[in-house]
Scaffold this active site. Structure first.
Site, PDB file in Angstrom:
ATOM      1  CG  HIS A   1     -42.110 -62.602  27.345  1.00 53.08           C
ATOM      2  ND1 HIS A   1     -41.770 -62.318  28.643  1.00 53.08           N
ATOM      3  CD2 HIS A   1     -42.152 -61.402  26.712  1.00 53.08           C
ATOM      4  CE1 HIS A   1     -41.612 -61.017  28.800  1.00 53.08           C
ATOM      5  NE2 HIS A   1     -41.829 -60.426  27.636  1.00 53.08           N
ATOM      6  CD  GLU A   2     -42.287 -60.966  23.004  1.00 49.39           C
ATOM      7  OE1 GLU A   2     -43.138 -60.054  23.133  1.00 49.39           O
ATOM      8  OE2 GLU A   2     -41.118 -60.875  23.454  1.00 49.39           O
TER       9      GLU A   2
ATOM     10  CG  HIS B   1     -46.082 -58.429  25.853  1.00 50.87           C
ATOM     11  ND1 HIS B   1     -46.255 -57.519  26.864  1.00 50.87           N
ATOM     12  CD2 HIS B   1     -44.779 -58.810  25.915  1.00 50.87           C
ATOM     13  CE1 HIS B   1     -45.099 -57.356  27.523  1.00 50.87           C
ATOM     14  NE2 HIS B   1     -44.187 -58.137  26.969  1.00 50.87           N
TER      15      HIS B   1
ATOM     16  CD  GLU C   1     -41.994 -57.199  30.415  1.00 54.07           C
ATOM     17  OE1 GLU C   1     -41.185 -58.114  30.209  1.00 54.07           O
ATOM     18  OE2 GLU C   1     -42.469 -56.505  29.479  1.00 54.07           O
TER      19      GLU C   1
END
Lengths: 515, 515
Positions: free
Chosen positions: A270-271, A274, A300
């Site tokens: 997830h990170e 980003h 997101e």
């Protein structure tokens, strides 16, 4: 000549502004990773001072004068028509930042900052004590501040729109409301259908996964995903996050639980989603206000694309599972990739938003969206929150909570920090991010032929499997920074308007048709 | 009323100045510990911006006006006589900072900062390439800047005094010269006497000491020394240092070599000496410009007291050696504490200053002091440096270097970063620190009865052995912050004036009489 002089001046003001923002990021990063326990108070004061200096510099008469002389105004934020497109985009974003900042009186800014500090501390304590009443006065203050803020900024239709606009430029509640109504209906029904089919076997995930081995595997995973460790790093923190400390200094954190491999693993993915966005802005945007994500939801969309759409797909694990297995032979030797895939996609409604699967997650957001609209409009009294939260969680997720239980509010309406920080209008970004991610993903699958086969190739350290995906994102999304507003970006990339359908079709395909 | 209003205002300006300084420390700390390789350029720009903001704020008309209205002037820096002693000390230090800063034109400050950046980079490259000529033009620039700076600031006797005064307020070359002349004479003769006695057995130090085990032991050591890990932390960096990121956030670094236990171990003790000073300022000085060491040399007196006078003493190791032995049983089981003590005190002149023993160390400093005086006065041409350095190192330490060898200058005059940063006048602090440390230590031994027996008690986690020493330092040194100048502090604590004798007597006792 005058024009280009002024342009140089405002670019240099903006560049310094970026440096200050990144210093703030560095101090926040340190606070979440390495700060000694008693250093918190001093750090908080350092941050308040820097934020004050940044606000003061942004709202200086000099900034206003330069914008005006470059022809930028509220009606024509891009300024002089003779300027190149990149410079007009720059001025538009600067104008937006400047207007948002100058509309808030500086007393209001510092009073709010102080109230926010107290409110966050009160929320943390109230959550520990399961004591909503102790947080209530602070919540009321934060609602009051949010209303005032929206009022200062102005809004299209309702006060709440003024707040949404910070996170999702150009999108109001009148647009989000109907989208979310459709999603609520279809997600609740989908959830029931999936639950009727029974749960996958997840017993092997209850094994112990030594933290040191997780660390080694997560570093391999970073390389596989294409995270450039020359331009970033990964550390540990209580709540995983990504932070930009410089154009070439982008950091993520994850967390390590020996009895929960998946929490840390999917945080890394997830990170990294980003971080790849932040690492991917083209060099000509570096150091300017255009080197940012198009919006919170678009950001997101990137993290969720990597975490869920790619990272929880069968082809992805076909490519990577052997590596994971060889890192944890005792725990995973007898697990097939299909079994692993089904386990990481278990749908199981949970009280806690951040632990939710990708089907029930959206319902947590819709619930928050409905509550925060009511709080800002005044239709919901803050006192009623715990009860309404419980009613809705029962209605949407089928979970019943005894109001007398010892964590009824701690794991209920108090579970999230956002409102204590005054972050009303932030929650919708999460679900909008899901919607955007599937619009983009449909286009990716049509642009990159044999995408699933590529992903399923056996692991290579160079991360070749994922290079076509990274290149597509770079050429279609990252390249714009925040030059386009979310709706423009979506239109440019896919020719489409935001709709719940791609996301819902993806979920139905994944959880109903293909199991 | 006016007086106290103004006082509050200047205190608050100073407090913000402290925050900015500490933010700079945080960014520097990160640069040495965790910054991704490609983040350096952005970080450098962030630092330059913050230093510019800090300089601009310190030299604002507001600061000057407040100082004047509080009665502070060049002749009467402490201001209005009615003010309490603490406030007068505060104004004196503020006046000093303000005067130093306003005397430098802001163009000069930013030009120097830029030249310094280039010079440091050129020095690092020149050292890698063993290419003094490549660094020479930058060195000349830095000498020119240093001369100008001394000129702006003013000086007592010679230009060089203006530079010394930054690091060692109140001390000029006319005082240091004769001290160092005595030391040069007696240290060289002492060195010969010690070498005549033969070398101790250090073979066991060539064993391999696993880094993970060093980490565990160093943490125990921190606790033993009394480093408060609630208010600080320890990390790794190429060059060990101590940094203050907040009144309750004091950090040190060390380094780890598996084939050199002592390097990291004595770095921990040395940097802890600095950190305990910073942790020990009384709370009423926190957040003010008085919460600083009295001078660079006094700070160094603290690190050297802990590293050498205490940390390389037999009683200290009588207390701690069992712990070290049980951390490294394979390597140390057959080593007695006396043997270990002699090994860590091996006197062996080396080319590299930071690797020097406590006898030959001073000669490295004296050499640098003589060279930098000549560079600033113009008596030494920068071109001559490599040759003069080699002549002196041969004369003082008996080491001969072939100018044609591949690291002749890299391990010679280029080994230290100081001059590339324009830090002329800094070197003497190291040796002055040794002198101060022995003045203080003599007093400590006379004030704390049974000091050696206390130290030699068997290890206790609470670090009880060292509590009397820490308390003494707190009550006699730390308590003053920088309220007293070095000479005043020495007089207040010991009734003495700075002399080479305590240091020389300590060395003679340790290396000649008691072996």
């Amino acid at each position: 000549m005058q024009l280009s002089d002024n342009f140089e001046k405002i670019r240099s003001l903006d560049k310094e502004q970026r440096h200050l923002e990144r210093v703030v990021s560095a101090l926040n990063w340190d606070m979440e990773t390495y700060l000694p326990p008693q250093g918190v108070e001093g750090r908080t004061e350092q941050l308040a001072l820097l934020e004050g200096i940044a606000h003061q510099r942004l709202t200086s008469a000099e900034t206003g004068r330069l914008l005006a002389e470059l022809g930028s105004s509220a009606d024509n934020p891009g300024g002089d028509e003779k300027l190149p497109a990149l410079e007009r985009d720059f001025l538009r974003v600067m104008r937006r930042r400047y207007d948002k900042a100058v509309k808030l009186p500086s007393d209001f800014v510092s009073d709010s900052a102080r109230a926010e500090g107290l409110s966050i501390a009160a929320w943390a304590q109230a959550r520990r004590d399961n004591d909503f009443a102790a947080f209530l006065p602070h919540l009321k203050t934060m609602i009051g501040i949010a209303r005032k803020k929206a009022d200062y900024w102005g809004f299209a239709d309702r006060l709440y729109d003024g707040l949404l606009d910070i996170y999702e430029p150009g999108m109001g509640a009148a647009e989000i409301g109907p989208l979310f109504a459709v999603l609520r209906e279809r997600l609740t029904s989908l959830l029931r259908d999936i639950q009727d089919r029974g749960a996958p076997d997840t017993s092997f995930l209850k094994e112990s996964f030594p933290v040191e081995k997780q660390k080694v595997f997560f570093k391999k995973l970073l390389d596989y995903l294409g995270f450039d460790r020359q331009r970033g790093r990964m550390d540990a923190s209580a709540h995983p996050f990504a932070a930009t400390l410089g154009a070439n200094d982008i950091r993520i954190t994850t967390r390590y639980f020996k009895d929960n491999l998946l929490s840390g693993l999917f945080s890394v993915i997830h990170e990294t989603g980003h971080a790849l966005y932040e690492m991917g802005f083209p060099p000509e945007l570096h150091g300017t206000c255009l080197a940012e994500g198009a919006s919170m939801a678009i950001h997101e969309s990137q993290s969720r694309l990597w975490e869920n759409v790619v990272g929880r797909s069968l082809p992805f694990w076909k490519g990577l599972f052997l590596q994971l297995q060889s890192s944890f032979p005792q725990q995973l030797a007898l697990v097939s990739v299909e079994k692993f895939y089904r386990a990481v996609n278990e749908v199981k409604p949970s009280l806690i938003r951040v632990d939710a699967d990708e089907v029930s997650y959206g319902l947590h957001i819709i619930l928050r969206f409905e509550l925060e609209q009511g709080l800002i409009s005044g239709e919901i009294a803050p006192e009623q929150l715990p009860e309404i939260w419980r009613e809705k969680i029962k209605e949407y997720l089928g979970i019943e909570i005894d109001p007398a239980s010892p964590r009824s509010d701690a794991d209920g309406v108090l579970q999230d920090i956002h409102w204590s920080m005054g972050g009303f209008g932030y929650f919708p970004s999460y679900l909008l991010g899901n919607l955007y991610s599937l619009h983009f993903f449909r286009k990716i699958k049509s642009d990159i032929s044999g995408f699933d086969d590529l992903l399923g190739n056996v692991y290579s350290v160079a991360g070749k499997n994922l290079a076509p995906l990274r290149n597509w994102l770079r050429d279609n999304i990252y390249v714009w920074g925040c030059r386009l507003e979310p709706a423009q970006l979506l239109e440019k990339v896919t020719g489409e308007k935001l709709s719940p359908d791609p996301f819902l079709e993806y979920l139905e395909e994944k959880y109903i048709r293909c199991v």
